[in-house]
Enzyme design. Sequence first.
Site, PDB file in Angstrom:
ATOM      1  N   LEU A  52       0.874  -1.063  -0.002  1.00  0.00           N
ATOM      2  CA  LEU A  52      -0.029   0.309  -0.128  1.00  0.00           C
ATOM      3  C   LEU A  52       0.847   1.318  -0.065  1.00  0.00           C
ATOM      4  O   LEU A  52       0.458   2.161  -0.448  1.00  0.00           O
ATOM      5  CB  LEU A  52      -1.104   0.075   1.130  1.00  0.00           C
ATOM      6  CG  LEU A  52      -1.847  -1.159   1.361  1.00  0.00           C
ATOM      7  CD1 LEU A  52      -2.593  -0.770   2.951  1.00  0.00           C
ATOM      8  CD2 LEU A  52      -2.833  -1.293   0.414  1.00  0.00           C
ATOM      9  N   TYR A 102       1.904  11.724 -10.700  1.00  0.00           N
ATOM     10  CA  TYR A 102       1.320  10.813  -9.922  1.00  0.00           C
ATOM     11  C   TYR A 102       0.888   9.405 -10.730  1.00  0.00           C
ATOM     12  O   TYR A 102       1.259   8.434 -10.462  1.00  0.00           O
ATOM     13  CB  TYR A 102       0.263  10.957  -8.921  1.00  0.00           C
ATOM     14  CG  TYR A 102      -0.359  10.187  -8.218  1.00  0.00           C
ATOM     15  CD1 TYR A 102       0.180   9.438  -7.022  1.00  0.00           C
ATOM     16  CD2 TYR A 102      -1.727   9.873  -8.315  1.00  0.00           C
ATOM     17  CE1 TYR A 102      -0.356   8.633  -6.428  1.00  0.00           C
ATOM     18  CE2 TYR A 102      -2.372   8.815  -7.497  1.00  0.00           C
ATOM     19  CZ  TYR A 102      -1.531   8.240  -6.611  1.00  0.00           C
ATOM     20  OH  TYR A 102      -2.318   7.332  -5.649  1.00  0.00           O
ATOM     21  N   LYS A 106       2.598   5.406 -10.957  1.00  0.00           N
ATOM     22  CA  LYS A 106       1.617   4.462 -10.369  1.00  0.00           C
ATOM     23  C   LYS A 106       1.556   3.588 -11.876  1.00  0.00           C
ATOM     24  O   LYS A 106       1.473   2.187 -11.655  1.00  0.00           O
ATOM     25  CB  LYS A 106       0.144   5.016 -10.206  1.00  0.00           C
ATOM     26  CG  LYS A 106      -0.175   5.510  -8.845  1.00  0.00           C
ATOM     27  CD  LYS A 106       0.478   4.411  -7.862  1.00  0.00           C
ATOM     28  CE  LYS A 106       0.077   4.836  -6.508  1.00  0.00           C
ATOM     29  NZ  LYS A 106       0.413   3.791  -5.364  1.00  0.00           N
ATOM     30  N   ASN A 131     -11.202   7.032  -5.603  1.00  0.00           N
ATOM     31  CA  ASN A 131     -10.980   7.851  -4.521  1.00  0.00           C
ATOM     32  C   ASN A 131     -11.570   7.236  -3.209  1.00  0.00           C
ATOM     33  O   ASN A 131     -12.582   6.921  -3.281  1.00  0.00           O
ATOM     34  CB  ASN A 131     -11.768   9.216  -4.776  1.00  0.00           C
ATOM     35  CG  ASN A 131     -10.978   9.938  -5.817  1.00  0.00           C
ATOM     36  OD1 ASN A 131     -10.024  10.645  -5.753  1.00  0.00           O
ATOM     37  ND2 ASN A 131     -11.454   9.804  -7.133  1.00  0.00           N
ATOM     38  N   HIS A 275     -47.485   8.676  33.321  1.00  0.00           N
ATOM     39  CA  HIS A 275     -47.341   8.009  34.670  1.00  0.00           C
ATOM     40  C   HIS A 275     -48.778   7.272  35.244  1.00  0.00           C
ATOM     41  O   HIS A 275     -49.663   6.998  34.356  1.00  0.00           O
ATOM     42  CB  HIS A 275     -47.694   9.605  35.489  1.00  0.00           C
ATOM     43  CG  HIS A 275     -46.851  10.637  35.314  1.00  0.00           C
ATOM     44  ND1 HIS A 275     -45.346  10.097  35.313  1.00  0.00           N
ATOM     45  CD2 HIS A 275     -46.776  11.868  35.402  1.00  0.00           C
ATOM     46  CE1 HIS A 275     -44.693  11.059  35.344  1.00  0.00           C
ATOM     47  NE2 HIS A 275     -45.322  12.163  35.208  1.00  0.00           N
ATOM     48  N   PRO A 276     -48.492   6.722  36.179  1.00  0.00           N
ATOM     49  CA  PRO A 276     -49.533   5.472  36.734  1.00  0.00           C
ATOM     50  C   PRO A 276     -50.933   6.290  36.631  1.00  0.00           C
ATOM     51  O   PRO A 276     -51.307   7.130  36.925  1.00  0.00           O
ATOM     52  CB  PRO A 276     -49.106   5.148  38.220  1.00  0.00           C
ATOM     53  CG  PRO A 276     -47.761   5.413  38.125  1.00  0.00           C
ATOM     54  CD  PRO A 276     -47.572   6.850  37.399  1.00  0.00           C
ATOM     55  N   GLY A 277     -51.910   5.265  36.207  1.00  0.00           N
ATOM     56  CA  GLY A 277     -53.325   5.693  35.872  1.00  0.00           C
ATOM     57  C   GLY A 277     -53.776   6.641  34.987  1.00  0.00           C
ATOM     58  O   GLY A 277     -54.862   7.054  34.867  1.00  0.00           O
TER      59      GLY A 277
END
Length: 364
Positions: A52, A102, A106, A131, A275-277
């Site tokens: 690499l 470049y 390569k 890329n 909430h309860p109830g």
Amino acid sequence: MNVLITGYKGFIGKNLSLFLREKGHNVLGYDKDNTVDELPGLVSKSDFVIHLAGINRPLEAEEFFDGNVNLTKAVGDACLKSGNKPPLVYASSVQAVLDNLYGQSKKQAEDYLFSLYRERGYPVYVYRFYNVFGKWCRPSYNSVIGTFCYNVAHGLPITVNEKAGPIDFVYIDDVCKSLVHTLEGDKKGCGEILYAEPHYTETLGDIVKALNRYRDFPKTLFLDEQKGFYKDLYSTYLSYCDDIEVDLLSHCDSSGSFTEIFKSDSGQISVNVGHPGITKGNHYHHSKHEKYVVLKGKCLIRLRKVGTSEVREIAADGDHLKIVDIVPGYVHSITTLGKEDSITLMWANEVFDKENPDTYFEEV
């Protein structure tokens, strides 16, 4: 298997090392702090070599050819002279077809390796990468996506040429999977030019628009569609974020609370605390569809088709998770039973629109 990675401290190298170790392979590393004289010893211990290392942002033009061509020849020579002759994978670039320094360097490195294959029968695999983007890519170096992600995440400016054409990208995970497949697979592609797939063709303008949406998530709670390129882009963006906490706004009253969590093209997810109830709901929708999951506590969900008198009651609790569909055209309510608060996860197939809420109050 012992795998030598040159450039193992770089962006692709760090990710690939993880993939290989997860597969049970032992990774040997060569990087800038090593010397060419160390290559023969490392290669002699290796069952596979993935090259690499290279130069793409040199100070001087000749560094292109020293870092890409000469180093590749040194790796190739070490492989030829080793007793084990490990297969060699080379990370080239789609720029190898372009007339720039470049790309030329390569291409020369590719030609050298293909000569080893043709003349010496040496197993070489040449990947021309599009890329590459993904986590751990250094910003302001060799990835426009890495730079854009970093800048947007940190409130820094970016410049986009709106007239620029589309660019081909490939995600780091797909690169790593392709390399691992070559290492572990049936070795197809020896002596050929290979590509990591899938790849995506996107414009910088569209990428920036998406990144700006990701940046605005704490304000909008809107998640883009998570598939293909934009799924990978979002993962990449998050890897550059320092602030990963979002405070949510809970709408509280004497009955409990209601908190929106996520919004998307597929609707929204919210959390309801009762909430309860307390009974919540007592309304119906024409088109909106909801799904309830009681995560904690005990609830009684009641539904009645509009215009009828028959009521269906469904018990749900956090000890026996289930999804309850809230059908359009049904008046519905949810009552918290027992002595503790209930917590219910709610999904709706559309994002709430206060101008068109599609919510009509009626007692069950």
